[in-house]
Motif scaffolding. Structure first.
Motif, PDB file in Angstrom:
ATOM      1  N   ILE A 140      26.531  75.929  60.170  1.00  0.00           N
ATOM      2  CA  ILE A 140      25.395  75.085  59.747  1.00  0.00           C
ATOM      3  C   ILE A 140      25.393  74.930  58.233  1.00  0.00           C
ATOM      4  O   ILE A 140      25.293  73.831  57.697  1.00  0.00           O
ATOM      5  N   LYS A 141      25.561  76.059  57.533  1.00  0.00           N
ATOM      6  CA  LYS A 141      25.523  76.031  56.050  1.00  0.00           C
ATOM      7  C   LYS A 141      26.647  75.164  55.483  1.00  0.00           C
ATOM      8  O   LYS A 141      26.488  74.501  54.479  1.00  0.00           O
ATOM      9  N   GLN A 142      27.826  75.216  56.139  1.00  0.00           N
ATOM     10  CA  GLN A 142      28.963  74.424  55.652  1.00  0.00           C
ATOM     11  C   GLN A 142      28.841  72.945  56.026  1.00  0.00           C
ATOM     12  O   GLN A 142      29.738  72.153  55.744  1.00  0.00           O
ATOM     13  N   GLY A 143      27.780  72.577  56.710  1.00  0.00           N
ATOM     14  CA  GLY A 143      27.541  71.168  57.063  1.00  0.00           C
ATOM     15  C   GLY A 143      28.430  70.666  58.188  1.00  0.00           C
ATOM     16  O   GLY A 143      28.608  69.456  58.356  1.00  0.00           O
ATOM     17  N   LYS A 144      29.006  71.593  58.974  1.00  0.00           N
ATOM     18  CA  LYS A 144      29.948  71.140  60.001  1.00  0.00           C
ATOM     19  C   LYS A 144      29.270  70.353  61.121  1.00  0.00           C
ATOM     20  O   LYS A 144      29.919  69.578  61.815  1.00  0.00           O
ATOM     21  N   LEU A 145      27.949  70.574  61.289  1.00  0.00           N
ATOM     22  CA  LEU A 145      27.216  69.837  62.323  1.00  0.00           C
ATOM     23  C   LEU A 145      26.463  68.650  61.730  1.00  0.00           C
ATOM     24  O   LEU A 145      25.937  67.822  62.465  1.00  0.00           O
ATOM     25  N   GLY A 146      26.399  68.575  60.405  1.00  0.00           N
ATOM     26  CA  GLY A 146      25.565  67.574  59.739  1.00  0.00           C
ATOM     27  C   GLY A 146      24.104  67.972  59.823  1.00  0.00           C
ATOM     28  O   GLY A 146      23.775  69.099  60.176  1.00  0.00           O
ATOM     29  N   PHE A 249      21.634  77.873  74.583  1.00  0.00           N
ATOM     30  CA  PHE A 249      21.520  78.042  73.135  1.00  0.00           C
ATOM     31  C   PHE A 249      22.522  77.053  72.544  1.00  0.00           C
ATOM     32  O   PHE A 249      23.721  77.339  72.484  1.00  0.00           O
ATOM     33  N   GLU A 250      22.008  75.894  72.203  1.00  0.00           N
ATOM     34  CA  GLU A 250      22.885  74.823  71.710  1.00  0.00           C
ATOM     35  C   GLU A 250      22.266  74.217  70.459  1.00  0.00           C
ATOM     36  O   GLU A 250      21.049  74.135  70.349  1.00  0.00           O
ATOM     37  N   ILE A 251      23.122  73.784  69.555  1.00  0.00           N
ATOM     38  CA  ILE A 251      22.636  73.115  68.343  1.00  0.00           C
ATOM     39  C   ILE A 251      23.371  71.780  68.252  1.00  0.00           C
ATOM     40  O   ILE A 251      24.611  71.751  68.225  1.00  0.00           O
ATOM     41  N   VAL A 252      22.587  70.725  68.257  1.00  0.00           N
ATOM     42  CA  VAL A 252      23.178  69.388  68.291  1.00  0.00           C
ATOM     43  C   VAL A 252      22.938  68.717  66.941  1.00  0.00           C
ATOM     44  O   VAL A 252      21.814  68.732  66.429  1.00  0.00           O
ATOM     45  N   GLY A 253      24.002  68.169  66.348  1.00  0.00           N
ATOM     46  CA  GLY A 253      23.863  67.489  65.059  1.00  0.00           C
ATOM     47  C   GLY A 253      24.628  66.191  65.052  1.00  0.00           C
ATOM     48  O   GLY A 253      25.375  65.898  65.992  1.00  0.00           O
ATOM     49  N   PRO A 254      24.481  65.410  63.982  1.00  0.00           N
ATOM     50  CA  PRO A 254      25.167  64.111  63.932  1.00  0.00           C
ATOM     51  C   PRO A 254      26.691  64.221  63.951  1.00  0.00           C
ATOM     52  O   PRO A 254      27.378  63.287  64.347  1.00  0.00           O
ATOM     53  N   LYS A 255      27.241  65.362  63.532  1.00  0.00           N
ATOM     54  CA  LYS A 255      28.713  65.478  63.512  1.00  0.00           C
ATOM     55  C   LYS A 255      29.284  66.223  64.708  1.00  0.00           C
ATOM     56  O   LYS A 255      30.482  66.242  64.917  1.00  0.00           O
ATOM     57  N   GLY A 256      28.410  66.945  65.458  1.00  0.00           N
ATOM     58  CA  GLY A 256      28.971  67.716  66.568  1.00  0.00           C
ATOM     59  C   GLY A 256      27.932  68.625  67.199  1.00  0.00           C
ATOM     60  O   GLY A 256      26.722  68.497  66.957  1.00  0.00           O
ATOM     61  N   ILE A 257      28.450  69.555  67.987  1.00  0.00           N
ATOM     62  CA  ILE A 257      27.559  70.458  68.723  1.00  0.00           C
ATOM     63  C   ILE A 257      28.099  71.885  68.609  1.00  0.00           C
ATOM     64  O   ILE A 257      29.323  72.089  68.577  1.00  0.00           O
ATOM     65  N   ALA A 258      27.186  72.836  68.515  1.00  0.00           N
ATOM     66  CA  ALA A 258      27.602  74.257  68.540  1.00  0.00           C
ATOM     67  C   ALA A 258      26.916  74.915  69.728  1.00  0.00           C
ATOM     68  O   ALA A 258      25.735  74.647  70.000  1.00  0.00           O
TER      69      ALA A 258
END
Ligand SMILES: NC(=O)c1ccc[n+]([C@@H]2O[C@H](COP(=O)([O-])OP(=O)(O)OC[C@H]3O[C@@H](n4cnc5c(N)ncnc54)[C@H](O)[C@@H]3O)[C@@H](O)[C@H]2O)c1
Length: 330
Positions: A140-146, A249-258
């Protein structure tokens, strides 16, 4: 303080017996020196099993023991803050189970007592420790998910089996008399959110259902939480059903999903370009308890603040109390 730390345990119920006492007894830097439970048989039984010299039903007797450096408090959360304060006043560092209290005022009194005595409190948000959550936070901190992000979190625990397991039924029923599952299991989720989103909460909307009229609170809560940085979380906490969903337990962002899969013990990042996976080989829960204890010991030895400490404990409680307030307003 070069010798092993001498630690006592107050509250020898389920989590002490299955997790804390095994972690303490496996730690080479600890001497497990005394056990206390209001039910003396519980303390005695575990003292025999782990060769602990003192077993008592009176926590004051344990606290008067000057040779103890610290205590691990594993009592129900409406009891815990009072024992935490007495332990600090008796000159012991405290690792206390979550939630650290069931109301914010009492938790704030713990903070005042910690400041006044100079002894330390670590709050048992066990599952933030270790490489899986830390990897998620790094991604998240590295912006990999946006950003902004949507957190989709669910914990479903404590199944409903009043005849098969009446002791468990009574324990969980009693716990629900002091708040819905969002106050109890929700404490971990609220800590995940403060650990990962690192942004103040701006709005909370919660809805709950009570699947049986005899339950003292809602037993399935669904909350939507908004953060100042634009992130949103959807949190579901359910207890006392015969069957449960897995709990995502999922985190969805503009660049991807964790994804964090606590059952198969891995975190995975998937973007348009890459898939990255970190898998844990050792038992995830056991390793979280052992890392948690290691951090507590390191804070005592280096005289540095415990993390997560009382501020994080109050932060988590403030969010779960906002959920409870929203549930009451429905
Ligand atoms: N970190 C985690 O993963 C995790 C998991 C489960 C429970 N918990 C937390 O741990 C705490 C305990 O949960 P549990 O499931 O072990 O409950 P439990 O009811 O099995 O155990 C609590 C014990 O505390 C004892 N006790 C109560 N008041 C006491 C007092 N004044 N003096 C001495 N002993 C006293 C009881 O007799 C009981 O044996 C709760 O706050 C719960 O939320 C944390």
């Amino acid at each position: 303080m070069n010798e092993s730390l001498r630690i006592g345990v107050i509250g020898c119920g389920d989590i002490a017996a299955t997790r804390h006492i095994p972690a303490l007894s496996a730690c080479s830097d600890v001497r497990l020196a005394a056990l206390c439970d209001a039910d003396l048989q519980r303390a005695r039984h575990l003292a025999e099993q782990y060769q602990v010299p003192i077993a008592t039903a009176d926590y004051r007797e344990l606290l008067q023991n000057e040779s103890l450096d610290a205590v691990v408090i594993c009592t129900p959360p409406w009891v815990t803050p009072h024992l935490t304060m007495e332990s600090l006043q008796a000159g012991k560092h405290v690792l206390c189970e979550k939630p650290m209290a069931v109301d914010v005022n009492t938790a704030e009194k713990v903070r005042e007592t910690e400041r006044a005595t100079g002894y330390k409190v670590q709050v048992g948000f066990t599952y933030r420790h270790g490489p899986l959550l830390e990897t998620l936070r790094e991604w998240i901190k590295q912006g990999k998910l946006g950003s902004p992000l949507v957190y989709r979190l669910g914990i479903f625990d404590e199944s409903w089996d009043p005849t098969g397991n009446p002791e468990h039924y009574d324990r969980i029923y009693r716990t629900m008399q002091h708040g819905s599952p969002s106050i109890h299991d929700g404490a971990h989720v609220a800590d995940f959110l403060q650990f990962l989103a690192e942004s103040p909460v701006t709005a909370v909307e919660s809805f709950g259902i009570r699947t049986r009229t005899e339950f003292p609170t809602t037993n399935y809560d669904l909350s939507v939480i908004r953060f100042e940085n634009g992130d949103i979380a959807k949190v579901e906490i359910g207890w006392f059903l015969p069957k449960f969903p897995k709990g995502e337990f999922e985190i969805v962002g503009p660049k991807g999903i964790a994804i964090f899969d606590r059952f198969d013990q891995y975190v995975q990042l998937k973007t348009g370009e890459i898939t990255e996976t970190v898998k844990l080989e050792e038992d995830w829960a056991a390793s979280c308890f052992s890392i948690q204890l290691g951090k507590f010991i390191a804070s005592i030895r280096t005289n540095t603040p415990c993390v997560p400490g009382v501020d994080e404990g109050i932060g988590s409680l403030a969010l779960t109390k906002a959920i409870e307030k929203s549930l009451r307003e429905r």
